[in-house]
Design a protein around this motif. Structure first.
Motif, PDB file in Angstrom:
ATOM      1  N   TYR A 279     -12.551  -3.790   2.870  1.00  0.00           N
ATOM      2  CA  TYR A 279     -11.696  -2.601   2.871  1.00  0.00           C
ATOM      3  C   TYR A 279     -10.687  -2.633   1.730  1.00  0.00           C
ATOM      4  O   TYR A 279      -9.604  -2.079   1.835  1.00  0.00           O
ATOM      5  CB  TYR A 279     -10.992  -2.453   4.233  1.00  0.00           C
ATOM      6  N   GLY A 280     -11.055  -3.337   0.650  1.00  0.00           N
ATOM      7  CA  GLY A 280     -10.222  -3.295  -0.553  1.00  0.00           C
ATOM      8  C   GLY A 280      -9.771  -4.625  -1.086  1.00  0.00           C
ATOM      9  O   GLY A 280      -9.267  -4.700  -2.208  1.00  0.00           O
ATOM     10  N   GLY A 281      -9.923  -5.698  -0.325  1.00  0.00           N
ATOM     11  CA  GLY A 281      -9.479  -6.965  -0.866  1.00  0.00           C
ATOM     12  C   GLY A 281      -9.314  -8.022   0.210  1.00  0.00           C
ATOM     13  O   GLY A 281      -9.463  -7.739   1.397  1.00  0.00           O
ATOM     14  N   PRO A 282      -9.038  -9.263  -0.239  1.00  0.00           N
ATOM     15  CA  PRO A 282      -8.726  -9.656  -1.615  1.00  0.00           C
ATOM     16  C   PRO A 282      -9.971  -9.899  -2.456  1.00  0.00           C
ATOM     17  O   PRO A 282     -10.996 -10.321  -1.936  1.00  0.00           O
ATOM     18  CB  PRO A 282      -7.946 -10.960  -1.423  1.00  0.00           C
ATOM     19  N   HIS A 283      -9.820  -9.641  -3.756  1.00  0.00           N
ATOM     20  CA  HIS A 283     -10.866  -9.898  -4.743  1.00  0.00           C
ATOM     21  C   HIS A 283     -10.213 -10.465  -5.998  1.00  0.00           C
ATOM     22  O   HIS A 283      -9.058 -10.157  -6.283  1.00  0.00           O
ATOM     23  CB  HIS A 283     -11.612  -8.614  -5.118  1.00  0.00           C
ATOM     24  N   ALA A 284     -10.944 -11.259  -6.737  1.00  0.00           N
ATOM     25  CA  ALA A 284     -10.400 -11.853  -7.953  1.00  0.00           C
ATOM     26  C   ALA A 284     -10.607 -10.913  -9.136  1.00  0.00           C
ATOM     27  O   ALA A 284     -11.732 -10.678  -9.560  1.00  0.00           O
ATOM     28  CB  ALA A 284     -11.061 -13.205  -8.229  1.00  0.00           C
ATOM     29  N   GLY A 285      -9.505 -10.364  -9.646  1.00  0.00           N
ATOM     30  CA  GLY A 285      -9.588  -9.641 -10.905  1.00  0.00           C
ATOM     31  C   GLY A 285      -9.742 -10.637 -12.035  1.00  0.00           C
ATOM     32  O   GLY A 285      -9.343 -11.795 -11.924  1.00  0.00           O
ATOM     33  N   GLU A 563       9.863  -4.310  13.411  1.00  0.00           N
ATOM     34  CA  GLU A 563      10.683  -4.910  14.464  1.00  0.00           C
ATOM     35  C   GLU A 563      11.277  -6.246  13.995  1.00  0.00           C
ATOM     36  O   GLU A 563      12.447  -6.528  14.235  1.00  0.00           O
ATOM     37  CB  GLU A 563       9.835  -5.108  15.720  1.00  0.00           C
ATOM     38  N   VAL A 564      10.487  -7.030  13.326  1.00  0.00           N
ATOM     39  CA  VAL A 564      10.951  -8.339  12.855  1.00  0.00           C
ATOM     40  C   VAL A 564      12.025  -8.203  11.781  1.00  0.00           C
ATOM     41  O   VAL A 564      12.995  -8.966  11.757  1.00  0.00           O
ATOM     42  CB  VAL A 564       9.755  -9.162  12.329  1.00  0.00           C
ATOM     43  N   THR A 565      11.874  -7.213  10.898  1.00  0.00           N
ATOM     44  CA  THR A 565      12.804  -7.059   9.764  1.00  0.00           C
ATOM     45  C   THR A 565      13.959  -6.118  10.062  1.00  0.00           C
ATOM     46  O   THR A 565      14.963  -6.133   9.345  1.00  0.00           O
ATOM     47  CB  THR A 565      12.063  -6.518   8.529  1.00  0.00           C
ATOM     48  N   GLY A 566      13.809  -5.259  11.077  1.00  0.00           N
ATOM     49  CA  GLY A 566      14.825  -4.258  11.367  1.00  0.00           C
ATOM     50  C   GLY A 566      14.704  -3.009  10.526  1.00  0.00           C
ATOM     51  O   GLY A 566      15.567  -2.125  10.580  1.00  0.00           O
ATOM     52  N   PHE A 567      13.629  -2.886   9.751  1.00  0.00           N
ATOM     53  CA  PHE A 567      13.465  -1.735   8.858  1.00  0.00           C
ATOM     54  C   PHE A 567      12.776  -0.563   9.557  1.00  0.00           C
ATOM     55  O   PHE A 567      12.197  -0.703  10.636  1.00  0.00           O
ATOM     56  CB  PHE A 567      12.672  -2.141   7.617  1.00  0.00           C
ATOM     57  N   ALA A 568      12.805   0.591   8.858  1.00  0.00           N
ATOM     58  CA  ALA A 568      12.254   1.820   9.426  1.00  0.00           C
ATOM     59  C   ALA A 568      10.794   2.025   9.071  1.00  0.00           C
ATOM     60  O   ALA A 568      10.063   2.705   9.798  1.00  0.00           O
ATOM     61  CB  ALA A 568      13.074   3.021   8.943  1.00  0.00           C
ATOM     62  N   ALA A 569      10.365   1.472   7.938  1.00  0.00           N
ATOM     63  CA  ALA A 569       8.995   1.731   7.477  1.00  0.00           C
ATOM     64  C   ALA A 569       8.511   0.548   6.655  1.00  0.00           C
ATOM     65  O   ALA A 569       9.298  -0.226   6.110  1.00  0.00           O
ATOM     66  CB  ALA A 569       8.934   3.019   6.662  1.00  0.00           C
ATOM     67  N   MET A 570       7.179   0.453   6.539  1.00  0.00           N
ATOM     68  CA  MET A 570       6.556  -0.691   5.886  1.00  0.00           C
ATOM     69  C   MET A 570       5.357  -0.200   5.075  1.00  0.00           C
ATOM     70  O   MET A 570       4.639   0.701   5.504  1.00  0.00           O
ATOM     71  CB  MET A 570       6.093  -1.684   6.954  1.00  0.00           C
ATOM     72  N   SER A 571       5.138  -0.802   3.896  1.00  0.00           N
ATOM     73  CA  SER A 571       3.909  -0.564   3.132  1.00  0.00           C
ATOM     74  C   SER A 571       3.166  -1.879   3.012  1.00  0.00           C
ATOM     75  O   SER A 571       3.739  -2.893   2.588  1.00  0.00           O
ATOM     76  CB  SER A 571       4.210  -0.030   1.725  1.00  0.00           C
ATOM     77  N   LEU A 572       1.891  -1.862   3.372  1.00  0.00           N
ATOM     78  CA  LEU A 572       1.061  -3.066   3.312  1.00  0.00           C
ATOM     79  C   LEU A 572       0.326  -3.193   1.980  1.00  0.00           C
ATOM     80  O   LEU A 572      -0.475  -4.108   1.808  1.00  0.00           O
ATOM     81  CB  LEU A 572       0.039  -3.044   4.456  1.00  0.00           C
ATOM     82  N   GLN A 573       0.599  -2.279   1.040  1.00  0.00           N
ATOM     83  CA  GLN A 573      -0.214  -2.229  -0.179  1.00  0.00           C
ATOM     84  C   GLN A 573      -0.032  -3.401  -1.140  1.00  0.00           C
ATOM     85  O   GLN A 573      -1.011  -3.914  -1.679  1.00  0.00           O
ATOM     86  CB  GLN A 573       0.042  -0.921  -0.933  1.00  0.00           C
ATOM     87  N   PRO A 574       1.187  -3.876  -1.414  1.00  0.00           N
ATOM     88  CA  PRO A 574       1.323  -4.947  -2.420  1.00  0.00           C
ATOM     89  C   PRO A 574       0.538  -6.192  -2.017  1.00  0.00           C
ATOM     90  O   PRO A 574       0.636  -6.658  -0.881  1.00  0.00           O
ATOM     91  CB  PRO A 574       2.833  -5.224  -2.441  1.00  0.00           C
ATOM     92  N   ASN A 575      -0.261  -6.720  -2.954  1.00  0.00           N
ATOM     93  CA  ASN A 575      -1.112  -7.860  -2.585  1.00  0.00           C
ATOM     94  C   ASN A 575      -0.669  -9.186  -3.188  1.00  0.00           C
ATOM     95  O   ASN A 575      -1.468 -10.091  -3.394  1.00  0.00           O
ATOM     96  CB  ASN A 575      -2.597  -7.569  -2.897  1.00  0.00           C
ATOM     97  N   SER A 757      -1.262  -1.445  -6.346  1.00  0.00           N
ATOM     98  CA  SER A 757      -2.482  -2.249  -6.370  1.00  0.00           C
ATOM     99  C   SER A 757      -3.682  -1.323  -6.244  1.00  0.00           C
ATOM    100  O   SER A 757      -3.536  -0.138  -5.939  1.00  0.00           O
ATOM    101  CB  SER A 757      -2.485  -3.291  -5.250  1.00  0.00           C
ATOM    102  N   ALA A 758      -4.859  -1.874  -6.496  1.00  0.00           N
ATOM    103  CA  ALA A 758      -6.051  -1.029  -6.578  1.00  0.00           C
ATOM    104  C   ALA A 758      -6.412  -0.388  -5.248  1.00  0.00           C
ATOM    105  O   ALA A 758      -6.840   0.765  -5.205  1.00  0.00           O
ATOM    106  CB  ALA A 758      -7.232  -1.863  -7.094  1.00  0.00           C
ATOM    107  N   ALA A 759      -6.262  -1.123  -4.157  1.00  0.00           N
ATOM    108  CA  ALA A 759      -6.684  -0.619  -2.852  1.00  0.00           C
ATOM    109  C   ALA A 759      -5.494  -0.056  -2.084  1.00  0.00           C
ATOM    110  O   ALA A 759      -4.377  -0.550  -2.214  1.00  0.00           O
ATOM    111  CB  ALA A 759      -7.344  -1.741  -2.046  1.00  0.00           C
ATOM    112  N   PRO A 760      -5.718   0.966  -1.266  1.00  0.00           N
ATOM    113  CA  PRO A 760      -4.591   1.635  -0.592  1.00  0.00           C
ATOM    114  C   PRO A 760      -3.803   0.737   0.347  1.00  0.00           C
ATOM    115  O   PRO A 760      -2.599   0.925   0.526  1.00  0.00           O
ATOM    116  CB  PRO A 760      -5.264   2.786   0.167  1.00  0.00           C
ATOM    117  N   TRP A 761      -4.488  -0.242   0.970  1.00  0.00           N
ATOM    118  CA  TRP A 761      -3.790  -1.188   1.846  1.00  0.00           C
ATOM    119  C   TRP A 761      -3.922  -2.612   1.320  1.00  0.00           C
ATOM    120  O   TRP A 761      -3.954  -3.566   2.077  1.00  0.00           O
ATOM    121  CB  TRP A 761      -4.321  -1.071   3.278  1.00  0.00           C
ATOM    122  N   GLY A 762      -3.997  -2.730  -0.011  1.00  0.00           N
ATOM    123  CA  GLY A 762      -4.016  -4.046  -0.631  1.00  0.00           C
ATOM    124  C   GLY A 762      -5.148  -4.921  -0.126  1.00  0.00           C
ATOM    125  O   GLY A 762      -6.293  -4.494  -0.019  1.00  0.00           O
TER     126      GLY A 762
END
Length: 972
Positions: A279-285, A563-575, A757-762
């Motif tokens: 589903y997008g990674g990980p892969h070796a560029g 919940e762990v960080t106390g933040f409102a939103a999260m992006s899983l994209q950075p790999n 990153s290349a894939a939408p969810w890293g």
């Protein structure tokens, strides 16, 4: 007798090392009456959470795997012929079982201590050779994060090399046939640096434009067309414009290499070499270039050198292996690689060899030719004059395209549907066979109203008639080195992989006490789902309704991490962690711009910060202002306040690590964050030390606005020998709209920054590891893990502080989850911190982090998963080494010829006929009793890095070739 029922396999009891009986002994050594007292004396009360984590109740390993199997089955495994840089492939089971699923490979660390990483380094030399040979370039690095970010690094390299009439050029040509996700990442990287992307047809480009500093083309193009770029590159060079080529690695088994066309840089992905799409990674560029650019390559290069006895040895080469050490002068923040995936791709090439790799390429191309003929019989026009594996079909109307799509998906088939016209793309892959070609044709036959059309197809011909122009057909050899022509039976490849594995130290051998790097247990139950087909075989651009299992994983994981960080939103994209840093800073930048504050570009960074921090800030278009630290290693609050007020009109952010890089919970952190907010800035927290926060405090609780999380640290994704990693970012509510978007998959964020990153969810396929960890630990278990990490660190501190000064501690004399041992005083006796690191190998240990964040020190982090016995074993080794140092200090041992200076002592040295050292063989190799029964033997003695840099060799050409070039190396 009444028994209270309780599962026998409670996961947190498997994950945490010390048992209750041991804890009391440890606390007594530390000088604390209870674990709660220790935590109270370590973590400032002002930042403590007011309530426990609200997470699902913990599951046993068995219950989790049952639950996760149901989630995974929500993913529908259609045959995907979408292409766009992702293709189904066949991972040989022998590689899956013995590398991808083997903790001997996936739990090793980055090969900084090369003497105990020779197997992995050799595997990476194989990978580099694969890339060099197929691309036709002179040098390649040991992998990058993915194809898109590798292309961005190529742009940065070309930008940094501007000179002459083009020294101020700021426009970069990108072919409109470059993969759309690559263009998206290029936009992200270009904007803050003031680079303007010029999109268009390379055949129409005006190369005389002095504002151009480089160009990027795709080979084969995104629509499948194969262009011969030889003349284009020659004309570009005449105009002093360097050219990068993004290439499909498998196609280069048949196509003329970009190097033979004159390319300056070649980038791409090695995913097709046996690495599941996931589903997008990980892969070796990959990243390959000319020899003249070897000191500008981002990432790591593995090179050949020799050890103290002239034996061949590998190590990371050149200063370019860690470009971020240049801090604010860096052109890249890259500090990692996709080692595990690069090893897999390299081993795939070793197993198949050049002949079988060519067969794979020929089979795919032959089937594509057969498919084209069948489609033409049905009346469909194919537009690509030359192609490798991808057909571009002209479709008369949107209605016809939709009808084909409906029929294909009803048959569980995915194609690529062009958005700017009605065309359909079909990319075949290694898993495609003749029956599947028939299935594809049946879809088109039915929609064309010819369901009874004969679909009898010829068998795949033994010899494929390649109809490309002769200039496009590859004639140059590749993979001629012995390693690619030797291990083609399963027994041979199995033994070769085991031979390499035995040269490497991993968590399977003992603790890896690296400060800042958090080598946590990667439990087997967490790893099992990674290789399930429902996780590994999904195409990242498959329709959303086919990936509902992944959608649930993402939604749950984002909720839990918030919940762990106390933040409102999260992006899983950075790999990667460094990419998370960059993404977080770009979100802050976008927020300021949305507020009309385009001028806010000052980033305050403490002098103690990791080198990626200033490098990331510069990449995000910011100016770095360094903040002083006091004598205790804490941020100098007065200096911070002065600089924040001085730059208040232009202040963008503060980058801070918490607990500090020095392993201390700074008590002024809330005040520090308030100062930044009062002066219009936002606070970016580096999440490298998040494992000392979970359940006790949180980034939002201390006042941070953005934080990246190293899932390969705190949340148990394995380091894989230096990669993969995942670095998602969490943000407060007003920054949430700016989290990364994606050019191909709509993430429903209208104000999103471009993809990072290349894939939408890293690296989506390894997110189940962290998902499993949180699910099986629960909120109470995660909090206990943090406490146990603090306990273990303070136990080591208590045992070692009378032998090695501990550099920084909190106000109550406690360290956080890690500590810095000061070894600088030993220099008077000629003993360097490197000598201690190498001597630890003789004791069966990987060294702690060397000379970071303070030169001449060791940074130690035990993690919560190590038992008291293992901690004692390490402490005993360190105390024994201290006595060896004392012998040098007191003149009982020679300053230049002693146990430390000559370490490590591999078997071939210990068994040499002539023993000339002024100490016994026994003291050298069996310094403490346990080494007699559990000895890990380094395979080389201390490596001469300077020799390797003077004689750079980073491919596995025969040794004789080096001798012919005058680069003589003694025979083993």
């Amino acid at each position: 007798m009444i028994f209270k029922t309780k599962p026998a396999d409670i996961f947190k009891e498997r994950h945490n090392g010390p048992v209750k009986e041991q804890m009391q002994d440890m606390l007594q050594t530390i000088g604390a009456a209870s674990l709660d007292q220790l935590i109270d004396e370590t973590v400032p009360p002002a930042i403590r959470l007011k309530r426990p984590l609200n997470l699902p109740a913990p599951l046993t390993e068995r219950d989790f795997l049952r639950k996760f199997a149901k989630i995974a089955k929500q993913n529908k495994l259609y045959k995907s012929y979408i292409g766009l840089g992702y293709h189904d492939t066949i991972l040989p089971p022998v590689i899956q079982r013995n590398i991808l699923e083997n903790p001997g490979w996936y739990t090793a660390y980055t090969p900084y201590q090369a003497e105990i990483a020779q197997g992995r380094l050799e595997a990476l030399i194989n990978y580099q050779t694969l890339i060099i040979d197929l691309t036709g370039m002179a040098i390649a690095n040991a992998s990058l994060l993915d194809e898109a970010t590798a292309a961005a690094e190529a742009m940065n390299l070309q930008y940094s090399l501007r000179k002459g009439a083009r020294k101020n050029a700021n426009r970069y040509f990108v072919s409109d046939q470059v993969l759309p996700q690559t263009i998206d990442v290029l936009l992200s990287r270009a904007t803050p640096l003031g680079i303007e992307l010029v999109l268009g047809d390379h055949r129409e480009l005006n190369l005389q434009d002095d504002t151009l500093f480089g160009a990027l083309v795709q080979y084969p193009a995104a629509d499948g067309e194969v262009f011969d770029y030889t003349d284009f590159i020659a004309q570009a060079h005449e105009a002093s414009v360097p050219v990068a080529v993004a290439a499909d690695l498998l196609s280069l088994t048949l196509l003329k290499s970009p190097g033979e066309m004159g390319a300056d840089v070649v980038v791409g992905s090695s995913q097709r070499f046996g690495v599941p799409m996931g589903y997008g990674g990980p892969h070796a560029g990959f990243f390959a270039t000319k020899d003249e650019y070897k000191r500008s390559i981002p990432g790591r290069i593995i090179g050949l050198s020799q050890d103290a006895f002239g034996q061949k040895a590998y190590r990371m080469a050149l200063q370019t292996r860690e470009q971020h050490i240049r801090r604010e002068k860096a052109t890249s923040n890259i500090c990692t690689a996709q080692v595990l995936l690069a090893v897999m791709a390299g081993m795939y090439a070793v197993y198949h060899g050049p002949r079988r790799l060519k067969y794979i390429g020929l089979n795919i191309h032959s089937l594509t030719q057969i498919l084209e003929k069948g489609l033409e019989r049905l009346g469909f026009e194919q537009l690509n004059e030359n192609y490798f594996d991808t057909l571009n079909l002209r479709i008369e109307s949107a209605e016809l395209q939709q009808a084909i799509r409906q029929e294909a998906e009803a048959t569980q088939i995915n194609f690529r549907y062009f958005g700017d016209n009605n065309n359909i793309g079909i990319s075949l892959n290694q898993n495609t066979d003749l029956d599947e070609v028939k299935d594809i044709l049946a879809v088109f036959a039915k929609v064309a109203g010819k369901p009874d059309a004969t679909l009898e197809l010829d068998a795949i011909p033994e010899e494929t008639d390649i109809t490309w122009p002769e200039a496009l057909i590859r004639t140059s050899p590749y993979l001629q080195a012995e390693v690619f022509n030797k291990y083609h039976s399963e027994s041979e490849i199995l033994r070769y992989m085991k031979y390499l594995e035995n040269k490497d130290f991993s968590l399977a051998h003992g603790m890896i006490p690296l400060g800042s790097c958090t080598m946590k247990l990667n439990a087997t139950a967490e790893m099992i789902p990674v290789t399930w087909p429902e996780i590994g075989q999904m195409h990242p651009f498959a329709p959303a309704d086919q990936a509902q299992g992944y959608a649930q994983i993402f939604q749950d994981l984002e909720t839990w991490l918030c919940e762990v960080t106390g933040f409102a939103a999260m992006s899983l994209q950075p790999n990667s962690g460094a990419q998370g840093e960059y993404a977080g800073l770009m979100v802050i930048r976008a927020y300021h711009e949305a507020c009309g504050d385009h001028h806010r570009n000052i980033s305050l960074i403490p002098s103690s910060a990791h080198g990626t921090n200033p490098a990331s800030a510069v990449m995000a278009g910011m100016k770095v202002v360094i903040v002083k630290c006091d004598e205790r290693g804490n941020i100098d609050v007065a200096d911070l306040r002065a600089k924040a007020e001085e730059h208040k009109d232009d202040l963008s952010c503060l980058m801070v690590t918490y607990p500090s890089t020095h392993g201390v919970y700074e008590e002024s952190i809330i005040e520090i964050c308030e100062i930044i907010h009062q002066n219009g800035g936002r606070v970016y927290m580096d999440g490298a030390n998040m494992n000392a926060q979970v359940g006790l405090t949180s980034p939002a609780n201390i006042g941070a606005d953005v934080c990246h999380l190293n899932l390969h640290k705190t949340f148990c994704i394995p380091h894989g020998g230096g990669g993969p990693g995942v670095g998602p970012i969490g943000v407060v509510a007003d920054l949430a709209p700016f989290l990364p978007g994606h050019a191909v998959v709509d993430l429903e964020r209208p104000e999103a920054i471009n993809a990072v990153s290349a894939a939408p969810w890293g690296s989506a396929s390894i997110l189940p590891i962290s998902y499993a960890y949180i699910n099986m630990m629960g909120g109470e278990g995660l909090t206990e893990a943090t406490k146990m990490a603090i306990l273990n660190a303070n136990y080591i501190k208590a045992r070692l502080e009378e032998h090695y000064p501990v550099l920084y501690v909190g106000s109550n004399g406690r360290c956080a989850h890690e500590m810095i041992l000061d070894c600088r005083s030993f220099k008077k006796a000629g003993v360097e911190v490197e000598d201690i690191a190498k001597r630890l190998m003789d004791y069966g240990f990987h060294a702690p982090t060397v000379s970071f964040p303070v030169a001449g020190t060791l940074m130690v982090e035990p993690t919560e998963s190590e038992s008291k016995e293992e901690l004692d074993r390490f402490c005993d080794a360190m105390i024994s080494i201290r006595e060896e140092i004392r012998e040098v200090e007191e003149g009982k041992a020679d300053q230049k010829n002693n146990l430390l200076k000559n370490a490590p002592h591999p078997a071939h040295v210990a068994l040499a006929e002539n023993w000339t050292f002024p100490y016994t063989r026994e003291r050298a190799v069996y310094p403490v009793p346990y080494t007699r029964t559990a000895k890990f033997w380094p395979t080389v003695s201390r490596i001469d890095s300077a020799y390797g840099d003077r004689n750079l060799v980073c491919s596995c050409a025969p040794i004789e070739a080096y001798n012919e070039q005058g680069q003589e190396m003694k025979a083993i």
